[in-house]
Motif scaffolding. Structure first.
Motif, PDB file in Angstrom:
ATOM      1  N   ALA B 239       1.048  -1.365  -0.024  1.00  0.00           N
ATOM      2  CA  ALA B 239      -0.005   0.021  -0.057  1.00  0.00           C
ATOM      3  C   ALA B 239       0.834   1.255   0.058  1.00  0.00           C
ATOM      4  O   ALA B 239       0.181   2.223  -0.347  1.00  0.00           O
ATOM      5  N   ALA B 240       2.076   1.199   0.654  1.00  0.00           N
ATOM      6  CA  ALA B 240       2.970   2.315   0.627  1.00  0.00           C
ATOM      7  C   ALA B 240       3.225   3.025  -0.849  1.00  0.00           C
ATOM      8  O   ALA B 240       3.578   4.179  -1.007  1.00  0.00           O
ATOM      9  N   LEU B 241       3.224   1.730  -1.888  1.00  0.00           N
ATOM     10  CA  LEU B 241       3.362   2.482  -3.159  1.00  0.00           C
ATOM     11  C   LEU B 241       2.619   3.727  -3.746  1.00  0.00           C
ATOM     12  O   LEU B 241       3.116   4.542  -4.266  1.00  0.00           O
ATOM     13  N   SER B 242       1.367   3.884  -3.066  1.00  0.00           N
ATOM     14  CA  SER B 242       0.547   4.969  -3.550  1.00  0.00           C
ATOM     15  C   SER B 242       0.890   6.133  -2.968  1.00  0.00           C
ATOM     16  O   SER B 242       0.349   7.097  -3.351  1.00  0.00           O
ATOM     17  N   THR B 243       1.972   6.168  -1.905  1.00  0.00           N
ATOM     18  CA  THR B 243       2.455   7.649  -1.555  1.00  0.00           C
ATOM     19  C   THR B 243       3.437   8.032  -2.134  1.00  0.00           C
ATOM     20  O   THR B 243       4.226   9.072  -1.868  1.00  0.00           O
ATOM     21  N   THR B 244       4.244   7.419  -3.258  1.00  0.00           N
ATOM     22  CA  THR B 244       5.496   7.735  -3.843  1.00  0.00           C
ATOM     23  C   THR B 244       5.155   8.722  -4.780  1.00  0.00           C
ATOM     24  O   THR B 244       4.192   8.787  -5.255  1.00  0.00           O
ATOM     25  N   ALA B 245       6.342   9.574  -5.163  1.00  0.00           N
ATOM     26  CA  ALA B 245       6.063  10.512  -6.148  1.00  0.00           C
ATOM     27  C   ALA B 245       6.082  10.150  -7.501  1.00  0.00           C
ATOM     28  O   ALA B 245       5.137  10.617  -8.212  1.00  0.00           O
ATOM     29  N   ASP B 246       6.561   8.908  -7.707  1.00  0.00           N
ATOM     30  CA  ASP B 246       6.233   8.277  -9.146  1.00  0.00           C
ATOM     31  C   ASP B 246       4.979   8.055  -9.488  1.00  0.00           C
ATOM     32  O   ASP B 246       4.340   8.199 -10.499  1.00  0.00           O
ATOM     33  N   PHE B 247       4.184   7.365  -8.528  1.00  0.00           N
ATOM     34  CA  PHE B 247       2.839   6.997  -8.390  1.00  0.00           C
ATOM     35  C   PHE B 247       2.177   8.262  -8.708  1.00  0.00           C
ATOM     36  O   PHE B 247       1.181   8.252  -9.668  1.00  0.00           O
ATOM     37  N   ALA B 248       2.162   9.354  -8.107  1.00  0.00           N
ATOM     38  CA  ALA B 248       1.716  10.350  -8.181  1.00  0.00           C
ATOM     39  C   ALA B 248       1.502  11.095  -9.389  1.00  0.00           C
ATOM     40  O   ALA B 248       0.715  11.427 -10.021  1.00  0.00           O
ATOM     41  N   ALA B 249       2.957  10.825 -10.014  1.00  0.00           N
ATOM     42  CA  ALA B 249       3.174  11.684 -11.505  1.00  0.00           C
ATOM     43  C   ALA B 249       2.317  10.833 -12.584  1.00  0.00           C
ATOM     44  O   ALA B 249       1.709  11.486 -13.089  1.00  0.00           O
ATOM     45  N   LEU B 250       2.372   9.611 -12.299  1.00  0.00           N
ATOM     46  CA  LEU B 250       1.651   8.661 -13.211  1.00  0.00           C
ATOM     47  C   LEU B 250       0.277   8.984 -13.053  1.00  0.00           C
ATOM     48  O   LEU B 250      -0.528   8.520 -13.909  1.00  0.00           O
ATOM     49  N   LYS B 251      -0.236   9.069 -11.916  1.00  0.00           N
ATOM     50  CA  LYS B 251      -1.709   9.288 -11.523  1.00  0.00           C
ATOM     51  C   LYS B 251      -2.239  10.703 -12.278  1.00  0.00           C
ATOM     52  O   LYS B 251      -3.191  10.701 -12.865  1.00  0.00           O
ATOM     53  N   ARG B 252      -1.441  11.527 -12.136  1.00  0.00           N
ATOM     54  CA  ARG B 252      -1.646  12.878 -12.731  1.00  0.00           C
ATOM     55  C   ARG B 252      -1.692  12.787 -14.494  1.00  0.00           C
ATOM     56  O   ARG B 252      -2.574  13.234 -14.790  1.00  0.00           O
ATOM     57  N   HIS B 253      -0.897  11.919 -15.012  1.00  0.00           N
ATOM     58  CA  HIS B 253      -0.721  11.628 -16.356  1.00  0.00           C
ATOM     59  C   HIS B 253      -2.060  10.994 -16.764  1.00  0.00           C
ATOM     60  O   HIS B 253      -2.687  11.286 -17.599  1.00  0.00           O
ATOM     61  N   CYS B 254      -2.642   9.974 -16.084  1.00  0.00           N
ATOM     62  CA  CYS B 254      -3.672   9.244 -16.409  1.00  0.00           C
ATOM     63  C   CYS B 254      -5.102  10.226 -16.232  1.00  0.00           C
ATOM     64  O   CYS B 254      -5.900  10.106 -17.128  1.00  0.00           O
ATOM     65  N   LEU B 255      -5.108  10.973 -15.159  1.00  0.00           N
ATOM     66  CA  LEU B 255      -6.228  11.767 -14.868  1.00  0.00           C
ATOM     67  C   LEU B 255      -6.321  12.744 -16.162  1.00  0.00           C
ATOM     68  O   LEU B 255      -7.461  12.982 -16.631  1.00  0.00           O
TER      69      LEU B 255
END
Lengths: 261, 285
Positions: B239-255
């Motif tokens: 679950a810690a994965l979802s707090t990483t910067a890479d995750f957030a960047a990819l999430k922004r990209h998908c959004l």
């Protein structure tokens, strides 16, 4: 919605209501009022009915009449159950069956079973078989209709999953369609059982020589008025009992239905 | 649970070549999927991500063999998909367990269809029930389980057929957030043992990012693949994965991708079995 709490004296009100009804009946039967539209001059009293019932209970006539009626209902109902479920499963599931079987059935369906009596007396040399036929007609359509609805109500996703798991046409039918339609079929059987008794009693009054419907009508022609009510009550008890039996058997056959968390 | 075993999958290659799918009947028919071409490697975990009604479930239904493409070819391990098969297991958003069968017999259903004797299929079913953490529930009816447990039984039932491809249509979409997280972990754990190819449909970006090797982003109807995204995250994931910067960047990209293409009005959800309401009652009596 109001929540019904279990009440230690829950039976008091229904019992009082029943008792009041019997008292009203006793009152009307003893006062014998003539009210214009309705005349109680010949109405039997509860006491007379009770006595007549007691006499019938001790006489061999009871088993004799009951036996005939039960056998006719059983035969007509069993035939209707077999035909109604088989036709309903086919019509509900297969396009070709719907196309070929449904049109004639739709024409026959609105005709009340009782309207079949004259024709069935002509068709069947044995009055016994003609009465069974009437009970058959009476039960057939409720069972058929419920089965068709039950089959159509089966979740298409369940069928898709069964096929994905390797079930072929007939296995899908046996493993998914039939159990999926089963609750609706049991409801249809219980309703069909009710109409069975309704039709049988009418048929017996017209063409019977024995049976509980015949007994009720014979009591009228022989002016044994208390026996009319005895016959009526017996018919009610038998109809209610056999429908309850169907539902109980249904619960036994479908243990998953009552399974709660 | 144990650490995942290194597993090299050899079966479960999916190849789509200009696949178009029409759903509905007569004048109501429409193109749900248009000219989709893609390759999925054996053992890959792919998420189809897109807005509601974009045709991702339709694509899944075609892979399962419940819908036929109107154009193009659809192959699994070189063979054309022709009808449903236990090799391509399908899990729906709401469970499709048979209410009249106990859990154990639901799981063993596929083996029954293959003619396995009762003892053998029950033994196999018990093993899989243990794997999804439901040892003690074999004798229950499905209605006696919670939503998460029902989906676990559903997954166990599909896995018993040893599918080359596991097709999942928003399988955790109807679960509460906590149960959903547990189910995602469980799925990754099971997947690491079986090594089957997974095609997982979702409209939840976090879910796709957490689960997938690769995300295919679809446009609104008619569905096309607008982006093929490979995720760099190592496994096993937590679950810690979802707090990483890479995750957030990819999430922004998908959004951004999903927003860019968003239709003015949300479309009705499609199902792997076609358009909604095609099974309306047509009873004449």
């Amino acid at each position: 919605m109001r929540v019904l709490r279990p009440n230690p004296v829950a039976w008091v009100l229904p019992a009082a209501s029943l008792l009041a009804s019997v008292l009203l009946w006793q009152l009307l039967a003893s006062a014998r009022p003539h009210l214009g539209l309705i005349d109680f001059a010949n109405a039997p009293s509860p006491r007379e009915v009770l006595d007549a019932g007691w006499t019938l209970l001790q006489s061999p006539k009871l088993l004799f009449h009951l036996g005939h009626s039960l056998w006719r209902v059983f035969a007509g109902f069993a035939a209707a159950a077999v035909a109604g479920i088989a036709l309903g499963l086919a019509i509900g599931r297969f396009g070709w069956a719907r196309g070929t079987l449904l049109p004639p059935l739709e024409v026959l369906r609105p005709i009340p079973a009782v309207a079949w009596i004259p024709l069935s007396v002509l068709l069947f040399p044995s009055s016994e078989v003609s009465m069974m036929f009437i009970t058959f007609i009476g039960a057939l359509f409720p069972i058929l209709l419920a089965t068709v609805h039950g089959v159509e109500g089966v979740d298409a996703r369940l069928v898709a999953s069964a096929r994905s798991l390797g079930a072929r046409r007939w296995r899908v039918f046996a493993e998914v369609i039939v159990p999926g339609a089963a609750p609706a079929i049991v409801t249809g059987l219980a309703i069909g059982m009710g109409t069975c008794w309704f039709c049988l009693v009418t048929a017996e009054m017209i063409s019977g020589q024995f049976g509980i419907g015949y007994y009720t009508w014979e009591s009228y022609t022989l002016q044994n008025y208390p026996n009319i009510v005895v016959g009526m009550l017996l018919i009610g008890v038998l109809g209610m009992g056999s429908s309850a039996l169907i539902r109980a058997l249904g619960r036994l056959a479908m243990p998953w239905q009552g399974a709660a968390r | 649970m144990n650490a995942p075993l290194p597993l090299v999958a050899t079966a479960g290659r999916i190849a789509l070549d200009r696949v178009s799918i029409r759903v509905g009947h007569g004048p109501d028919a429409f193109a749900a999927v248009e000219e989709v071409t893609l390759d999925i490697a054996p053992g890959e975990f792919v998420c189809l991500l897109g807005p509601s009604g974009c045709g991702k479930s339709t694509l899944l239904g075609a892979l399962a063999g419940h819908l036929a493409p109107s154009a193009g070819t659809l192959r699994v391990d070189g063979a054309d998909v022709a009808g449903p098969s236990p090799e391509r297991g399908l899990v729906f958003q709401h469970h499709t367990l048979f209410p009249w069968r106990r859990v154990i017999d639901n799981v063993a259903f596929g083996l029954k269809m293959r003619g396995e004797p009762r003892a053998a299929r029950h033994a196999a079913a018990r093993e899989l029930l243990a794997l999804v953490g439901l040892d003690g529930f074999a004798q229950r009816y499905p209605s006696q389980l919670s939503g998460g447990m029902q989906q676990r039984v559903e997954i166990a039932r599909v896995l018993l057929g040893q599918p080359r491809v596991l097709l999942m249509d928003e399988p955790f979409g109807a679960l509460d957030a906590l149960t959903r997280l547990k189910m995602q972990q469980l799925l990754l754990d099971v997947w690491s043992r079986f090594g089957t190819t997974v095609v997982f449909v979702t409209h939840d970006i976090d879910e796709a990012l957490f689960l997938a090797d690769r995300i295919l982003v679809m446009s609104p109807r008619p569905g096309r693949i607008v982006e093929d995204l490979r995720l760099p995250f190592a496994r096993p994931r937590d679950a810690a994965l979802s707090t990483t910067a890479d995750f957030a960047a990819l999430k922004r990209h998908c959004l951004a991708l999903l927003h860019h293409d968003a239709p003015a009005q949300p479309l009705p959800r499609l199902t792997p079995l076609g358009a909604p309401d095609v099974h309306a009652l047509q009873f004449a009596i």
